[in-house]
Design a protein around this motif. Structure first.
Motif, PDB file in Angstrom:
ATOM      1  N   MET A  15       0.906  -1.184  -0.086  1.00 41.98           N
ATOM      2  CA  MET A  15       0.135   0.147   0.037  1.00 41.98           C
ATOM      3  C   MET A  15       0.978   1.264  -0.042  1.00 41.98           C
ATOM      4  SD  MET A  15      -3.194   0.877   2.552  1.00 41.98           S
ATOM      5  CE  MET A  15      -3.914  -0.577   2.299  1.00 41.98           C
ATOM      6  N   GLU A  16       0.381   2.245  -0.708  1.00 42.41           N
ATOM      7  CA  GLU A  16       1.173   3.393  -0.659  1.00 42.41           C
ATOM      8  C   GLU A  16       0.060   4.514  -0.841  1.00 42.41           C
ATOM      9  OE1 GLU A  16       2.228   3.982  -5.488  1.00 42.41           O
ATOM     10  OE2 GLU A  16       3.684   3.107  -4.050  1.00 42.41           O
ATOM     11  N   LYS A  17       0.456   5.880  -0.224  1.00 44.84           N
ATOM     12  CA  LYS A  17      -0.311   6.981  -0.326  1.00 44.84           C
ATOM     13  C   LYS A  17      -0.450   7.768  -1.709  1.00 44.84           C
ATOM     14  CE  LYS A  17      -1.890   6.946   3.864  1.00 44.84           C
ATOM     15  NZ  LYS A  17      -3.322   6.633   4.091  1.00 44.84           N
ATOM     16  N   THR A  18      -1.269   8.259  -2.131  1.00 47.13           N
ATOM     17  CA  THR A  18      -1.389   9.018  -3.381  1.00 47.13           C
ATOM     18  C   THR A  18      -2.238  10.196  -3.132  1.00 47.13           C
ATOM     19  OG1 THR A  18      -3.566   7.855  -4.173  1.00 47.13           O
ATOM     20  CG2 THR A  18      -1.245   6.809  -4.701  1.00 47.13           C
ATOM     21  N   ALA A  19      -2.453  11.089  -4.392  1.00 49.45           N
ATOM     22  CA  ALA A  19      -3.270  12.311  -4.129  1.00 49.45           C
ATOM     23  C   ALA A  19      -4.728  12.108  -3.964  1.00 49.45           C
ATOM     24  CB  ALA A  19      -2.937  13.139  -5.368  1.00 49.45           C
ATOM     25  N   VAL A  20      -5.182  10.766  -4.220  1.00 52.71           N
ATOM     26  CA  VAL A  20      -6.390  10.600  -3.904  1.00 52.71           C
ATOM     27  C   VAL A  20      -6.562   9.657  -2.731  1.00 52.71           C
ATOM     28  CG1 VAL A  20      -7.161  11.141  -6.270  1.00 52.71           C
ATOM     29  CG2 VAL A  20      -6.546   8.573  -5.491  1.00 52.71           C
ATOM     30  N   GLY A  21      -5.475   9.078  -2.144  1.00 52.65           N
ATOM     31  CA  GLY A  21      -5.993   8.173  -1.031  1.00 52.65           C
ATOM     32  C   GLY A  21      -4.989   7.038  -1.064  1.00 52.65           C
ATOM     33  N   ALA A  22      -5.050   6.052  -0.103  1.00 55.49           N
ATOM     34  CA  ALA A  22      -4.359   4.871  -0.009  1.00 55.49           C
ATOM     35  C   ALA A  22      -4.808   4.132  -1.508  1.00 55.49           C
ATOM     36  CB  ALA A  22      -4.469   4.368   1.043  1.00 55.49           C
ATOM     37  N   THR A  23      -3.463   3.395  -2.179  1.00 58.56           N
ATOM     38  CA  THR A  23      -3.765   2.624  -3.083  1.00 58.56           C
ATOM     39  C   THR A  23      -2.729   1.451  -2.951  1.00 58.56           C
ATOM     40  OG1 THR A  23      -4.404   2.334  -5.514  1.00 58.56           O
ATOM     41  CG2 THR A  23      -2.388   4.024  -4.939  1.00 58.56           C
ATOM     42  N   PHE A  24      -2.594   0.575  -4.063  1.00 59.77           N
ATOM     43  CA  PHE A  24      -1.526  -0.306  -3.922  1.00 59.77           C
ATOM     44  C   PHE A  24      -0.773  -0.328  -5.104  1.00 59.77           C
ATOM     45  CE2 PHE A  24      -5.505  -2.163  -2.325  1.00 59.77           C
ATOM     46  CZ  PHE A  24      -5.056  -2.525  -1.130  1.00 59.77           C
ATOM     47  N   GLU A  49      -2.276   3.388 -10.796  1.00 55.28           N
ATOM     48  CA  GLU A  49      -2.667   4.327 -12.030  1.00 55.28           C
ATOM     49  C   GLU A  49      -4.059   4.765 -11.804  1.00 55.28           C
ATOM     50  OE1 GLU A  49      -1.232   2.021 -15.266  1.00 55.28           O
ATOM     51  OE2 GLU A  49       0.753   3.044 -15.151  1.00 55.28           O
ATOM     52  N   MET A  50      -5.070   4.154 -10.730  1.00 56.23           N
ATOM     53  CA  MET A  50      -6.321   4.123 -10.883  1.00 56.23           C
ATOM     54  C   MET A  50      -6.579   5.872 -10.371  1.00 56.23           C
ATOM     55  SD  MET A  50      -7.604   0.770  -8.635  1.00 56.23           S
ATOM     56  CE  MET A  50      -9.195   1.434  -8.271  1.00 56.23           C
ATOM     57  N   ASN A  51      -7.576   6.373 -10.973  1.00 51.00           N
ATOM     58  CA  ASN A  51      -7.881   7.943 -10.916  1.00 51.00           C
ATOM     59  C   ASN A  51      -8.602   8.088  -9.596  1.00 51.00           C
ATOM     60  OD1 ASN A  51      -8.062  10.511 -11.916  1.00 51.00           O
ATOM     61  ND2 ASN A  51     -10.289  10.190 -11.600  1.00 51.00           N
ATOM     62  N   TRP A  52      -9.516   6.778  -8.997  1.00 48.57           N
ATOM     63  CA  TRP A  52     -10.370   6.756  -7.729  1.00 48.57           C
ATOM     64  C   TRP A  52      -9.624   5.676  -7.106  1.00 48.57           C
ATOM     65  CZ3 TRP A  52     -13.057  11.073  -7.198  1.00 48.57           C
ATOM     66  CH2 TRP A  52     -13.320  11.833  -8.387  1.00 48.57           C
ATOM     67  N   THR A  53      -9.862   5.741  -5.722  1.00 46.85           N
ATOM     68  CA  THR A  53      -9.711   4.650  -4.737  1.00 46.85           C
ATOM     69  C   THR A  53     -11.186   3.918  -4.596  1.00 46.85           C
ATOM     70  OG1 THR A  53     -10.241   5.889  -2.791  1.00 46.85           O
ATOM     71  CG2 THR A  53      -7.892   5.968  -3.643  1.00 46.85           C
ATOM     72  N   PHE A  54     -11.212   2.519  -4.335  1.00 46.63           N
ATOM     73  CA  PHE A  54     -12.268   2.106  -4.069  1.00 46.63           C
ATOM     74  C   PHE A  54     -13.090   2.430  -2.778  1.00 46.63           C
ATOM     75  CE2 PHE A  54     -10.001  -1.555  -6.146  1.00 46.63           C
ATOM     76  CZ  PHE A  54     -10.942  -2.044  -7.261  1.00 46.63           C
ATOM     77  N   ALA A  55     -12.441   3.174  -1.875  1.00 42.64           N
ATOM     78  CA  ALA A  55     -13.293   3.820  -0.845  1.00 42.64           C
ATOM     79  C   ALA A  55     -14.059   4.995  -1.463  1.00 42.64           C
ATOM     80  CB  ALA A  55     -12.383   4.308   0.300  1.00 42.64           C
ATOM     81  N   GLN A  56     -13.351   5.706  -2.415  1.00 42.32           N
ATOM     82  CA  GLN A  56     -14.162   7.077  -3.052  1.00 42.32           C
ATOM     83  C   GLN A  56     -15.313   6.353  -4.038  1.00 42.32           C
ATOM     84  OE1 GLN A  56     -10.490   8.432  -4.889  1.00 42.32           O
ATOM     85  NE2 GLN A  56     -10.583  10.280  -3.804  1.00 42.32           N
ATOM     86  N   ILE A  57     -15.123   5.219  -4.622  1.00 46.31           N
ATOM     87  CA  ILE A  57     -16.070   4.611  -5.584  1.00 46.31           C
ATOM     88  C   ILE A  57     -17.085   4.098  -4.488  1.00 46.31           C
ATOM     89  CG2 ILE A  57     -16.550   2.915  -7.184  1.00 46.31           C
ATOM     90  CD1 ILE A  57     -13.572   3.090  -8.089  1.00 46.31           C
TER      91      ILE A  57
END
Length: 156
Positions: free
Chosen positions: A119-128, A148-156
């Motif tokens: 896991m890593e932090k990005t501008a839109v939250g935690a992703t992998f 490279e996902m534009n949205w995290t699953f939490a946001q979706i």
């Protein structure tokens, strides 16, 4: 043949709303399964994607509690009859025959605790930080990374 993501035009609303697709659960196929081109399809296509597998129900879930509802993750190949999908989308009812004939999952389903080290932090939250590849008849045809996902699953 590998696709060039730089040549794909993405609509502006993709960046404004976390839009997603839910597959037909009755059309799921496993890794290595032959996908039969529907007889009505002249333009078979796929999208290499990453799936969240929901394990706990709920409604109107706040993004801060979203991960509590996710059982695991896996690679997701979204197959499409593009010619039919384009016709269906003009009616504004969404894809039906254009998408419901095959959805590939796998080869592995992993749980959040197994992925925590990636896991890593990005501008839109935690992703992998997870590389993915798609193969057709043993030939790599696309690759990507979950980060490279534009949205995290939490946001979706």
């Amino acid at each position: 043949m590998e696709r060039d993501p730089a040549k794909v035009e993405i609509p502006a609303n993709w960046y404004q709303e976390p839009i997603y697709y839910k597959c037909n659960r009755f059309s799921v196929v496993g890794t290595g399964t032959d996908v039969i081109n529907p007889r009505y399809c002249k333009m078979l296509d796929y999208e290499l994607e990453f799936a969240a597998i929901v394990g706990k129900g709920g409604a109107n879930i706040h993004k801060d509690q979203a991960r509590e509802h996710i059982f695991g993750y896996c690679i997701f190949n979204d197959f499409s009859a593009r010619d039919i999908q384009r016709k269906e989308m003009k009616v504004r009812l969404g894809p039906a025959k254009g998408k419901d004939f095959a959805t590939g999952l796998g080869p592995y389903l992993v749980t959040l605790d197994e992925l925590a080290p990636k896991m890593e932090k990005t501008a839109v939250g935690a992703t992998f930080n997870l590389a993915m590849s798609a193969f057709v008849n043993g030939v790599q045809v696309s690759r990507g990374n979950v980060n490279e996902m534009n949205w995290t699953f939490a946001q979706i």
